[in-house]
Design an enzyme around this catalytic site. Structure first.
Site, PDB file in Angstrom:
ATOM      1  N   ASP A  88       0.870  -1.169   0.000  1.00  0.00           N
ATOM      2  CA  ASP A  88       0.000   0.000   0.000  1.00  0.00           C
ATOM      3  C   ASP A  88       0.915   1.229   0.000  1.00  0.00           C
ATOM      4  O   ASP A  88       2.095   1.137   0.361  1.00  0.00           O
ATOM      5  CB  ASP A  88      -0.896  -0.029   1.242  1.00  0.00           C
ATOM      6  CG  ASP A  88      -1.814   1.164   1.322  1.00  0.00           C
ATOM      7  OD1 ASP A  88      -2.429   1.523   0.304  1.00  0.00           O
ATOM      8  OD2 ASP A  88      -1.920   1.757   2.416  1.00  0.00           O
ATOM      9  N   ASP A 120      -0.296   5.026   0.799  1.00  0.00           N
ATOM     10  CA  ASP A 120      -0.612   6.072   1.768  1.00  0.00           C
ATOM     11  C   ASP A 120      -0.590   5.553   3.199  1.00  0.00           C
ATOM     12  O   ASP A 120      -1.177   4.513   3.507  1.00  0.00           O
ATOM     13  CB  ASP A 120      -1.978   6.670   1.447  1.00  0.00           C
ATOM     14  CG  ASP A 120      -1.996   7.333   0.082  1.00  0.00           C
ATOM     15  OD1 ASP A 120      -1.040   8.065  -0.229  1.00  0.00           O
ATOM     16  OD2 ASP A 120      -2.949   7.105  -0.684  1.00  0.00           O
ATOM     17  N   ASP A 176      -1.433  -0.281   6.129  1.00  0.00           N
ATOM     18  CA  ASP A 176      -1.799   0.331   7.413  1.00  0.00           C
ATOM     19  C   ASP A 176      -3.285   0.223   7.713  1.00  0.00           C
ATOM     20  O   ASP A 176      -3.702   0.531   8.838  1.00  0.00           O
ATOM     21  CB  ASP A 176      -1.456   1.829   7.380  1.00  0.00           C
ATOM     22  CG  ASP A 176      -2.409   2.601   6.467  1.00  0.00           C
ATOM     23  OD1 ASP A 176      -3.234   3.380   6.962  1.00  0.00           O
ATOM     24  OD2 ASP A 176      -2.358   2.389   5.236  1.00  0.00           O
TER      25      ASP A 176
END
Length: 222
Positions: free
Chosen positions: A7, A9, A183
């Protein structure tokens, strides 16, 4: 060869490129701060709760791209990278990518943010393979402000990954090991199908899920 999925961001960067872009446009006087903040807070609360309507969000987020030519957007993006993205790329993120590269792994960034914003960021990180929200283009090459194809969000990340693999004549099983670093609770679908899910500076839901299932929890923040 192993497959290392990341991922972007709040994982490889210590912030959200889809949040930093409108901040940049507001500084330039292109977006109205009050109007954008009200709508962005609405969508961010949905994202945090795992209830985001991705199509409603994309209609809002992509509209400013339709106001400019591609050349104008590229010039804006260069300034955006310098002021908003380069300062939030952690050293540990670059080191983790380098470790996978040194191991000969195939690295792919899989993000729910659009390709215009994330393409240059992926290049800065030395990653050539990017799965992102694709943008519809008009006949003159300008962006329409609409997405194209399946957005790479939640289960859509699995759909888009499978499309990417199929184009290479592969499946996830083609790789000895598969990693995914994220996250967000919104990435639980993809995290759940790789052999090595890793929670990176996770939100509370992902942290609890990772601890319950014995997944590694790491931090890439400097």
């Amino acid at each position: 060869m192993n497959l290392a999925l990341f991922d972007l961001d709040n994982t490889l960067i210590a912030g959200d490129s889809d949040v930093e872009w409108p901040k940049f446009l507001i500084k330039r006087g292109i977006l109205d701060a009050t109007h954008h903040a009200r709508h962005n807070d609405y969508f961010y609360a949905q994202y945090q709760a795992g209830t985001l309507d991705i199509y409603e969000f994309l209609d809002f987020q992509l509209e400013p791209l339709s106001r400019f030519s591609r050349a104008e957007l590229d010039a804006l993006h260069a300034d955006y990278m310098d002021g908003h993205i380069l300062p939030i790329i952690p050293r540990k993120a670059r080191e983790l990518l380098a470790a996978h590269q040194a191991n000969g792994d195939q690295i792919v960034i899989v993000t729910a943010t659009n390709r215009f914003i994330t393409g240059p960021i992926a290049r800065e990180l030395g990653v050539s393979e990017l799965i992102a929200v694709e943008l519809e283009e008009q006949a003159d090459g300008r962006y329409s402000g609409k997405p194209s194809g399946t957005p790479s969000f939640k289960e859509g990340k699995i759909t888009r990954l499978n499309e990417w693999l199929a184009a290479r004549g592969q499946t996830l099983a083609s790789y000895e090991q598969s990693f995914f670093y994220s996250d967000s609770r919104n990435d639980l679908p993809l995290l759940s199908i790789v052999s090595h899910p890793v929670a990176v500076d996770p939100d509370d839901v992902l942290r609890a899920h990772a601890q319950t299932h014995g997944w590694p929890v790491i931090s890439l923040r400097s």
